[in-house]
Each structure stands twice: as C-alpha cells, then as structure tokens.
Design a protein around this motif. Structure first.
Motif, PDB file in Angstrom:
ATOM      1  N   TYR A 142       0.769  -1.320  -0.030  1.00  0.00           N
ATOM      2  CA  TYR A 142       0.007   0.060  -0.003  1.00  0.00           C
ATOM      3  C   TYR A 142       0.797   1.201   0.066  1.00  0.00           C
ATOM      4  O   TYR A 142       0.613   2.474  -0.895  1.00  0.00           O
ATOM      5  CB  TYR A 142      -0.955   0.042   1.118  1.00  0.00           C
ATOM      6  CG  TYR A 142      -2.043  -0.847   1.021  1.00  0.00           C
ATOM      7  CD1 TYR A 142      -3.036  -1.060  -0.160  1.00  0.00           C
ATOM      8  CD2 TYR A 142      -2.266  -2.032   2.187  1.00  0.00           C
ATOM      9  CE1 TYR A 142      -3.909  -1.893   0.072  1.00  0.00           C
ATOM     10  CE2 TYR A 142      -3.393  -3.026   2.020  1.00  0.00           C
ATOM     11  CZ  TYR A 142      -4.100  -2.550   0.484  1.00  0.00           C
ATOM     12  OH  TYR A 142      -5.172  -3.790   0.753  1.00  0.00           O
ATOM     13  N   THR A 145       2.589   1.747  -3.402  1.00  0.00           N
ATOM     14  CA  THR A 145       1.484   2.334  -4.378  1.00  0.00           C
ATOM     15  C   THR A 145       1.193   3.871  -4.133  1.00  0.00           C
ATOM     16  O   THR A 145       1.043   4.492  -5.250  1.00  0.00           O
ATOM     17  CB  THR A 145       0.228   1.746  -4.328  1.00  0.00           C
ATOM     18  OG1 THR A 145       0.347   0.115  -4.167  1.00  0.00           O
ATOM     19  CG2 THR A 145      -0.925   1.866  -5.045  1.00  0.00           C
ATOM     20  N   TYR A 160      -6.189   3.540   1.213  1.00  0.00           N
ATOM     21  CA  TYR A 160      -4.890   2.675   1.486  1.00  0.00           C
ATOM     22  C   TYR A 160      -3.916   3.014   2.791  1.00  0.00           C
ATOM     23  O   TYR A 160      -3.468   1.829   3.361  1.00  0.00           O
ATOM     24  CB  TYR A 160      -3.915   2.988   0.259  1.00  0.00           C
ATOM     25  CG  TYR A 160      -4.307   2.427  -1.016  1.00  0.00           C
ATOM     26  CD1 TYR A 160      -5.682   1.689  -1.282  1.00  0.00           C
ATOM     27  CD2 TYR A 160      -3.257   2.240  -2.132  1.00  0.00           C
ATOM     28  CE1 TYR A 160      -5.600   1.154  -2.519  1.00  0.00           C
ATOM     29  CE2 TYR A 160      -3.413   1.632  -3.345  1.00  0.00           C
ATOM     30  CZ  TYR A 160      -4.828   0.993  -3.465  1.00  0.00           C
ATOM     31  OH  TYR A 160      -5.166   0.320  -4.651  1.00  0.00           O
TER      32      TYR A 160
END
Length: 354
Positions: A142, A145, A160
C-alpha cells in the motif's frame, strides 16, 4: 555405584580362593600318595599361594584392565561430566556394561529431545516468518502504491492508509502476544491474584463479544441461571483474557445460528471447572495434541481470513498453568468442541470479608 569393597578386590579374592582350593586338592592327593601328612606346611603353603595369587591378579587387573576402563570413563565423561564421573571407577564388567548402556540410553533420549526441539524451533521460526511477512508485505504494498502516485487521489490515499494501518495493527497484535507468551514461559509476568466473581466476569465477556457473536448469529449463554456469585482466586484480567480467547474461537469456528455455552461446576472441595462448549466445526483428533502450540492452526491452508495471531490458545494454556491449574480440550470433528479449565474456589463469606 559405591560399594563397601572394590569389585576388583572381590574378583581377586574369589580367583585366589579357587586357586588355593585347587592347590589344596593336589597337595592332599600328593601327601596321600606319599603317605606323608604335614598339615602346618600345607596350611603355610596354601596361605602363600593365596596371598601370591591375590597380589598377582590384583596388580594385573590394576595395570592392564583398570587403567583401560578408567580411560573409557574419562573419554565418556568428556560428553557429560556428571553421568559417570560422580562415583568411583569400577572394574566389574557387568556394572560397567550396565552403566555404559544407561549412559547410552540417556544420551539417545537427550538426542531425540534435541531433535524434537530443533524441529519445533524450525517450525516456530517458519510460522513467525509467515505470520509477520503477510501484514508487512501488505503495508509495504500500500505504501509503495501511494508513493508511486496514488496519494494524489484523496479517496485512494485514505483507503490505502486505512488498510496499511490495519496491517500495522496486526503486526502490533502479534508482537504483543509474542511478548506476553515469552513472559509467561519464563515466569516474568506477575499475576495479580485476587478474589472475584467468575459468574459476573463471564457475563461481562458475553456483553463484550455480543456484537461479534451476533454477526454469525451465535448465542452466548450459561448452561443454567446462576443466581448466586461464585468466587474464585486468580488474576481477573488474565482469566478474562482466557475467556475472551476461548469464546472468540468458538465464534470464529462456530456454525451460523449456533450456540456457545459456558458452565461452572464444582470439581473438588476447593476447585471449580469452567467449561466452554460449542456446536461448531470441531477439531480432528489428530490435531488435539498440538492445539496449544504457538502458531499452530488446524487449517493448514494458510487462510488468515479469520484473523488472530495464532497465539491465542497457547496464551490461554500458559495463563492457566501460571495459576497452577489445568486446561483440557475435548472435540468431535463436525460436532463441536469443549475447552475447560480449573480455578481455585473461594468461600463466599471469606471473599466478602476481604
């Protein structure tokens, strides 16, 4: 192994006696044949033969056998300084053989124990690695990302970060449980013993888990109406942790519209047994011996959808044992399980006075 008379002396004495007896027979026949009987000379000769034989045999044993056997003791004692070196060295072959065989048997047991511990260590490290890397990789995924540009989207960023936070919470949960179980194992956790009402504590746990049970439509209940308080002696907070873990497990692996029932029974004069019984999935008999091991899961597929650190039952066992009590489990696969543990019972009058 200590004896009043050294075994080698006993052997030399017996051997010398047999030699003297043999010589006596020969000399008696000789005197009978010559028709000359000299008993004083015969007695002196036999005494000299006995003493000479005894010295020769004993010196031979000491020089050629005792030293070699002592070397065996010394060599074996290098492996374990307490197994054979605690007593005098014996030259009796039977005793020596028995001691060497016992030593070998003890070493085999020790080696087997070390192998079991090594397997347990490998299994434990593998389980810890698996339990930790799952949330770690989740958090890492996460965050990466977000760093790759997803943080520019406010909605994605919040979602996230929330998921990453759950992964961190899971890591903290596992580490806390590991810390607790380590303290329990080394006896470093101080239990705060006190008298408390176990009925009231169980009801408070029911209330705490009411919503969790409602999601699976599982009923938490007593086996009967306990109108009077039942006082027990122990660490209230830790016993609550035991009850929470057992009830959460019954909810986690219980069938929808099922029931988890708790009963309190007098076991002996000053002991009660608390039983947590459900009609859920149950546990296969082959898994029961390992059920309280750290990170052991009946579901070997690696599915972690149900959450938990995998340490719950192990913590339960250690808490109960830290109280000097016992925990038991009975289960029938497909029919349900019953976990039970004992606690010291306190007289109600005494509890109220305190």
């Amino acid at each position: 192994m200590a004896t009043k008379l050294k075994r080698s002396y006993q052997f030399a004495f017996r051997a010398s006696s047999l030699i003297a007896l043999f010589c006596t027979v020969i000399f008696v026949f000789k005197m009978y044949y010559d028709n000359q009987f000299n008993w004083p000379l015969l007695a002196l000769t036999l005494l000299l033969i006995f003493v000479g034989s005894f010295l020769i045999i004993q010196i031979g044993i000491e020089k050629y056998i005792y030293r070699r056997i002592k070397q065996i003791y010394d060599d074996v004692s290098l492996l374990d300084s307490t197994s054979l070196a605690t007593g005098p060295v014996t030259t009796d072959m039977k005793t020596l053989t028995e001691e060497i065989e016992k030593f070998a048997a003890d070493k085999r047991i020790e080696i087997d124990t070390l192998k079991i511990r090594e397997e347990y260590r490998k299994d434990f490290l593998g389980n810890v690695s698996h339990e930790l890397k799952t949330p770690l990789f989740t958090v890492q995924g996460y965050i990466e990302t977000l760093l790759d540009g997803a943080m520019d989207d406010k909605n994605v960023r919040k979602k996230y970060l929330q998921r990453a936070n759950k992964g961190v919470e899971r890591l903290i949960y596992i580490v806390k449980d590991l810390d607790l179980i380590t303290k329990l194992e080394v006896g470093d956790l101080n239990l705060k013993h006190d008298d408390f009402d176990i009925v009231e504590l169980i009801q408070s746990v029911f209330d705490l888990l009411e919503m969790k049970a409602a999601k699976k439509k599982i009923t938490l209940a007593f086996d009967m109406d306990y109108r009077e308080a039942i006082y027990v002696y122990g660490d209230r907070e830790r016993i609550q942790q035991v009850l929470v873990n057992l009830l959460v497990n019954s909810i986690k692996y219980g069938f929808k519209n099922g029931t988890t029932e708790v009963s309190i029974e007098n076991l002996i004069k000053n002991r009660v047994i608390i039983r947590v019984t459900d009609n859920g999935e149950g546990i296969d008999e082959q898994h029961l011996p390992r059920l309280f091991e750290r990170f052991f899961r009946v579901d070997q597929s690696g599915n972690r959808n149900e959450g938990g650190s995998g340490l719950g039952l192990s913590i339960v066992k250690h808490i109960i044992e830290a109280h000097g009590e016992k925990i038991y489990v009975e289960s029938v696969f497909g029919a349900g399980s019953e976990f039970s543990f004992t606690l010291k019972k306190v007289d109600e009058v005494v509890a109220l006075k305190e």
